[in-house]
Design an enzyme around this catalytic site. Structure first.
Site, PDB file in Angstrom:
ATOM      1  N   GLU A   1      30.711  40.444  68.365  1.00 30.94           N
ATOM      2  CA  GLU A   1      29.309  40.168  68.699  1.00 30.94           C
ATOM      3  C   GLU A   1      28.759  39.037  67.829  1.00 30.94           C
ATOM      4  OE1 GLU A   1      27.280  44.311  69.940  1.00 30.94           O
ATOM      5  OE2 GLU A   1      28.427  44.376  68.082  1.00 30.94           O
ATOM      6  N   TYR A   2      29.123  39.044  66.537  1.00 30.71           N
ATOM      7  CA  TYR A   2      28.693  37.984  65.626  1.00 30.71           C
ATOM      8  C   TYR A   2      29.233  36.632  66.102  1.00 30.71           C
ATOM      9  CZ  TYR A   2      28.026  35.265  61.355  1.00 30.71           C
ATOM     10  OH  TYR A   2      27.658  34.293  60.463  1.00 30.71           O
ATOM     11  N   ASP A   3      30.514  36.601  66.434  1.00 32.65           N
ATOM     12  CA  ASP A   3      31.152  35.347  66.867  1.00 32.65           C
ATOM     13  C   ASP A   3      30.492  34.786  68.123  1.00 32.65           C
ATOM     14  OD1 ASP A   3      32.868  35.493  64.752  1.00 32.65           O
ATOM     15  OD2 ASP A   3      34.545  36.335  65.889  1.00 32.65           O
TER      16      ASP A   3
ATOM     17  N   SER B   1      22.955  29.375  26.337  1.00 36.27           N
ATOM     18  CA  SER B   1      24.122  30.215  26.062  1.00 36.27           C
ATOM     19  C   SER B   1      23.631  31.566  25.551  1.00 36.27           C
ATOM     20  CB  SER B   1      25.008  29.556  24.998  1.00 36.27           C
ATOM     21  OG  SER B   1      25.459  28.301  25.434  1.00 36.27           O
ATOM     22  N   LEU B   2      24.580  32.475  25.299  1.00 36.96           N
ATOM     23  CA  LEU B   2      24.247  33.776  24.723  1.00 36.96           C
ATOM     24  C   LEU B   2      25.023  33.963  23.426  1.00 36.96           C
ATOM     25  CD1 LEU B   2      24.373  36.110  27.872  1.00 36.96           C
ATOM     26  CD2 LEU B   2      22.348  35.628  26.492  1.00 36.96           C
TER      27      LEU B   2
ATOM     28  N   GLU C   1      23.606  44.846  31.805  1.00 39.88           N
ATOM     29  CA  GLU C   1      24.267  44.347  33.021  1.00 39.88           C
ATOM     30  C   GLU C   1      25.704  43.962  32.688  1.00 39.88           C
ATOM     31  OE1 GLU C   1      21.822  41.223  34.976  1.00 39.88           O
ATOM     32  OE2 GLU C   1      20.446  41.591  33.309  1.00 39.88           O
TER      33      GLU C   1
ATOM     34  N   LYS D   1      28.792  41.697  32.470  1.00 36.39           N
ATOM     35  CA  LYS D   1      28.923  40.240  32.361  1.00 36.39           C
ATOM     36  C   LYS D   1      30.082  39.807  33.266  1.00 36.39           C
ATOM     37  CE  LYS D   1      29.188  36.593  28.862  1.00 36.39           C
ATOM     38  NZ  LYS D   1      30.367  35.882  29.380  1.00 36.39           N
TER      39      LYS D   1
ATOM     40  N   ASP E   1      32.881  37.668  34.941  1.00 38.38           N
ATOM     41  CA  ASP E   1      33.728  36.580  34.465  1.00 38.38           C
ATOM     42  C   ASP E   1      33.953  35.599  35.613  1.00 38.38           C
ATOM     43  OD1 ASP E   1      35.250  35.067  32.801  1.00 38.38           O
ATOM     44  OD2 ASP E   1      37.026  36.343  32.872  1.00 38.38           O
TER      45      ASP E   1
ATOM     46  N   ARG F   1      26.707  25.006  35.743  1.00 34.97           N
ATOM     47  CA  ARG F   1      26.012  25.124  34.462  1.00 34.97           C
ATOM     48  C   ARG F   1      26.145  23.847  33.633  1.00 34.97           C
ATOM     49  NH1 ARG F   1      26.492  25.864  29.273  1.00 34.97           N
ATOM     50  NH2 ARG F   1      24.994  27.192  28.201  1.00 34.97           N
TER      51      ARG F   1
ATOM     52  N   GLU G   1      26.319  34.089  39.283  1.00 37.76           N
ATOM     53  CA  GLU G   1      27.710  33.933  38.856  1.00 37.76           C
ATOM     54  C   GLU G   1      28.587  33.987  40.099  1.00 37.76           C
ATOM     55  OE1 GLU G   1      30.035  33.565  35.168  1.00 37.76           O
ATOM     56  OE2 GLU G   1      27.876  33.728  35.489  1.00 37.76           O
TER      57      GLU G   1
ATOM     58  N   TYR H   1      21.547  37.106  38.818  1.00 41.31           N
ATOM     59  CA  TYR H   1      21.157  37.933  37.671  1.00 41.31           C
ATOM     60  C   TYR H   1      19.852  37.498  36.988  1.00 41.31           C
ATOM     61  CZ  TYR H   1      23.538  34.124  35.176  1.00 41.31           C
ATOM     62  OH  TYR H   1      23.938  32.900  34.721  1.00 41.31           O
TER      63      TYR H   1
ATOM     64  N   LYS I   1      19.519  42.700  27.558  1.00 44.28           N
ATOM     65  CA  LYS I   1      18.283  41.910  27.487  1.00 44.28           C
ATOM     66  C   LYS I   1      17.093  42.821  27.205  1.00 44.28           C
ATOM     67  CE  LYS I   1      19.986  38.820  31.143  1.00 44.28           C
ATOM     68  NZ  LYS I   1      19.822  38.409  32.544  1.00 44.28           N
TER      69      LYS I   1
ATOM     70  N   LYS J   1      31.037  41.632  23.988  1.00 50.06           N
ATOM     71  CA  LYS J   1      32.320  41.220  24.555  1.00 50.06           C
ATOM     72  C   LYS J   1      33.327  42.366  24.468  1.00 50.06           C
ATOM     73  CE  LYS J   1      33.105  37.234  25.350  1.00 50.06           C
ATOM     74  NZ  LYS J   1      33.013  36.442  26.603  1.00 50.06           N
TER      75      LYS J   1
ATOM     76  N   CYS K   1      74.929  39.032  38.949  1.00 48.94           N
ATOM     77  CA  CYS K   1      74.211  40.277  38.644  1.00 48.94           C
ATOM     78  C   CYS K   1      74.560  40.722  37.225  1.00 48.94           C
ATOM     79  CB  CYS K   1      74.598  41.357  39.658  1.00 48.94           C
ATOM     80  SG  CYS K   1      73.929  42.994  39.264  1.00 48.94           S
TER      81      CYS K   1
ATOM     82  N   CYS L   1      76.811  44.416  37.838  1.00 49.80           N
ATOM     83  CA  CYS L   1      78.116  44.440  38.510  1.00 49.80           C
ATOM     84  C   CYS L   1      78.810  43.073  38.533  1.00 49.80           C
ATOM     85  CB  CYS L   1      77.985  44.983  39.928  1.00 49.80           C
ATOM     86  SG  CYS L   1      77.141  43.846  41.061  1.00 49.80           S
TER      87      CYS L   1
ATOM     88  N   CYS M   1      71.163  40.644  44.181  1.00 44.38           N
ATOM     89  CA  CYS M   1      72.575  40.958  43.956  1.00 44.38           C
ATOM     90  C   CYS M   1      73.248  41.039  45.331  1.00 44.38           C
ATOM     91  CB  CYS M   1      72.711  42.286  43.216  1.00 44.38           C
ATOM     92  SG  CYS M   1      74.425  42.850  43.068  1.00 44.38           S
TER      93      CYS M   1
ATOM     94  N   CYS N   1      76.219  47.935  44.380  1.00 41.29           N
ATOM     95  CA  CYS N   1      75.888  47.724  42.964  1.00 41.29           C
ATOM     96  C   CYS N   1      75.337  49.011  42.348  1.00 41.29           C
ATOM     97  CB  CYS N   1      74.849  46.618  42.828  1.00 41.29           C
ATOM     98  SG  CYS N   1      74.291  46.338  41.134  1.00 41.29           S
TER      99      CYS N   1
END
Length: 663
Positions: free
Chosen positions: A32-34, A78-79, A109, A111, A113, A132, A166, A218, A283, A307, A401, A404, A419, A424
């Site tokens: 339906e979306y398509d 920065s933090l 919250e 963090k 990555d 950033r 992020e 965030y 925070k 961290k 191998c 053997c 192998c 074996c």
């Protein structure tokens, strides 16, 4: 009339994108979306003057020659970092002392990555997206960000606003991308953050569009004159209403001890998430207090980042050992100087295959970086490029191998070496170990040491031989007394009638793991049906495909395997067919399991649900019927709470299993 239709289609598609990518709750089918998307695209093609920046068709991407520098309207600070509870207490003590009041409310919250970005909206329309950079100047990557479905092109209010977010790549998508790149001899990314950053910085944004990227928002810079939102917590609720995706794992706490508990909770729970996190951002909640505390030259005084212990660390690679798996695949393993990584001591790590060793240029004696893949299996991700590295001998892959001494062979379309000897001993023992494993026939008391003895004494060569052993046979083994022998004997006997999916998994058919075995057994119901299934019928099954279908088809027509299956049958090893155990009591119900259950394993709970016709899923959404929460339930519990999904404790789950009621 035409313009109204285009506006309607844009609004509908943007709403459905929001439901799907932000709320994880689609309300229409992909088909339906398509259809809606195709209609909008056709109308815009015929009437280009109707194309606007907020149109979903503008997510497709384009090619740039370079990224332009862009000065941030509001600086990205920065933090300062904290690494232990004492650091957090000292930060909080400084803040409360400077403000002159104890017990300041905090927001915690996760963090993420990923890659920090700044987004600007004018009259509710997405206008600019910038990296950033150094916090003052970044790069304009607006076109690439338009391809990220979690970035709204149009907000639910026509306002001027700036937000911080992020961009990240889900861990499952990262693993899939690396698998595909490995097959195609393309670049392998070291971690999800690198994959997300590499995807966002493509000059050809059509490549970015093909990558599975998402975003958590965030921070918001509120419009001038907004006096109604006075806390960070309320601002997050506000931007959710505007159409932004925020992380569900956020907690409001009264003081620093509450924040420390949050950090401790997520130090291990984070491994259940499908995105990478490297800490917690804490925070001060109140905006007025934030403004009064202000900033240092580089960071806000009112926030800090806790961290987590490192997930990547360097150590010396002392040797490369070669393992032989149940399919005969040869696997190189790095032997490391033991090092603490993500809470456990690591002394061995995967190197995947010899192509990967060559790509990384790994040499014995190198200093290497290791990481826990999907936070579980350690792997080597990078070599330290120093003078010592170039003084070491280049690694030469084996040609035979290690067990053997048969020649190694490479199969078309695969990077692994195998192998060439079908007899074996290492392959035979690996298959026996897999047969008794929890994932397969779940035979207790028999591990690698017992298998090694049984094989070396020529008592067991195939899984069928296990069922020919007596209690006295087990007592011949070193350090095995009467009680242990009895436990082994009875455990083997009790495994004779496992569900068909487990039996199929245990046979070690190439590329048929637990999930594929469940799909095939669910489709064909009985072992006889699978054995006689035509190749085209196997290939038609969703989730199987031609390659796996061919492996299954050939396995059940191989003379050696036909003999094994007959011996198993002669010794009473008869799998329970799917149609014997299934009912429709849980038909239409979807369960998600999280945490540790006391009365059964997660696998057993999974099997019981499927026996009653229910389905299990690894993620929580609006389609989830129940979340079964054991001890130390992870983020799936929190997601269930946020979505209003019904949560069952273990006792309630057992009661539901016994009653079969759907209510």
């Amino acid at each position: 009339m035409l313009r109204k239709r285009v506006e309607y289609l844009k609004d509908e598609l943007n709403k459905h994108n929001y439901n799907y990518y932000v709320l994880d709750n689609p309300v229409i089918s992909d088909y339906e979306y398509d259809k809606l998307f195709a209609e909008l695209k056709e109308l815009e093609f015929a009437n280009p003057e109707l194309i606007t920046p907020d149109s979903p068709t503008q997510r497709v991407g384009s090619v740039s020659t370079k990224f332009e520098e862009y000065k941030h309207k509001y600086r990205l600070y920065s933090l300062d970092n904290s690494y232990n509870p004492e650091d957090l207490r000292k930060w909080y003590e400084r803040v409360t002392r400077e403000y002159g009041r104890d017990n300041l409310e905090l927001v915690c919250e996760l963090k993420i990555d990923g890659l920090a970005i700044a987004l600007s909206y004018t009259n509710g329309i997405f206008t600019t997206g910038v990296t950033r950079g150094d916090g003052i100047t970044g790069e304009n990557i607006t076109q690439n960000l338009k391809t990220v479905k979690a970035v709204p092109l149009k907000l639910f209010e026509n306002i001027n606003i700036d937000v911080r977010g992020e961009i990240y790549m889900p861990v499952s998508s990262f693993n899939k991308l690396n698998e595909e790149n490995l097959k195609n001899n393309e670049k392998i990314f070291a971690n999800p953050r690198n994959a997300a950053a590499g995807s966002l910085r493509q000059l050809d944004s059509t490549i970015t569009a093909k990558r599975d990227l998402s975003m958590f928002t965030y921070t918001v810079i509120l419009p001038d004159g907004n006096n109604t939102i006075k806390t960070h917590w309320d601002s997050l609720e506000y931007i959710k209403k505007l159409g932004f995706k925020t992380n569900p794992n956020i907690r409001l706490v009264k003081d620093i001890e509450g924040a420390i508990r949050f950090c401790k909770d997520w130090e291990t729970k984070r491994f259940d998430l499908d995105y990478a996190t490297d800490g917690v951002v804490i925070k001060i909640n109140n905006f007025g207090i934030q403004n009064e505390l202000g900033y240092t030259a580089r960071a806000p005084k009112w926030a800090t980042a806790f961290k987590f212990p490192p997930e990547e660390i360097s150590t010396e690679l002392k040797d490369i050992e070669i393992g032989v798996g149940k399919t005969g695949a040869i696997t190189p393993v790095a032997v490391l100087e033991p090092v603490l990584l993500a809470g456990s001591t690591v002394s061995r790590a995967s190197l995947h295959n010899f192509d990967e060793i060559e790509r990384l240029d790994v040499r014995v004696g190198d200093k290497v970086f290791i990481k826990k893949a999907a936070e579980i299996i350690p792997k080597v991700i990078k070599v330290v490029d120093d003078e010592k590295h170039y003084s070491l001998a280049k690694y030469r892959p084996p040609v035979e191998c290690p067990v053997c001494h048969s020649p190694l062979e490479y199969r078309e379309g695969e990077v692994a070496a195998y192998c060439s000897n079908s007899e074996c001993p290492a392959v035979a023992k690996a298959r026996l170990e897999y047969w008794v494993s929890k994932e397969a026939m779940d035979i207790d008391f028999i591990g690698p040491t017992i298998i090694e003895q049984l094989y070396n004494l020529n008592m067991v060569r195939t899984p069928a031989d296990l069922y020919k052993l007596s209690q006295q046979d087990f007592m011949q083994l070193e350090l095995v007394k009467e009680k242990s022998a009895y436990n082994m004997y009875t455990s083997v006997r009790s495994s004779k009638n496992r569900p068909l999916a487990r039996f199929l998994t245990a046979l070690s058919v190439r590329h048929v793991g637990k999930e594929t075995a469940e799909i095939i057994s669910g489709e064909f119901k009985t072992l006889e049906n699978i054995k006689s299934a035509p190749l085209d019928k196997l290939a038609e099954i969703e989730g199987v495909g031609e390659k796996i279908a061919k492996n299954v088809y050939e396995f059940f027509r191989d003379k050696k395997n036909i003999k094994l299956l007959k011996e198993l049958d002669d010794n009473g090893v008869v799998p329970i067919s799917s149609k014997q155990v299934q009912s429709d009591e849980f038909s239409g119900l979807v369960f998600v399991l999280t945490g540790t259950l006391q009365s059964m394993t997660r696998d057993n709970a999974d099997a019981k649900i499927k026996e009653k016709g229910g389905k299990t899923s690894s993620s929580v959404s609006k389609k989830t019927s129940f979340v079964v929460a054991g001890e130390n339930a992870g983020s799936k519990f929190d997601k269930a709470v946020s979505l209003g999904v019904k949560i069952l404790n273990e006792d309630e789950f057992i009661e539901l299993l016994n009653s079969g009621s759907k209510t």
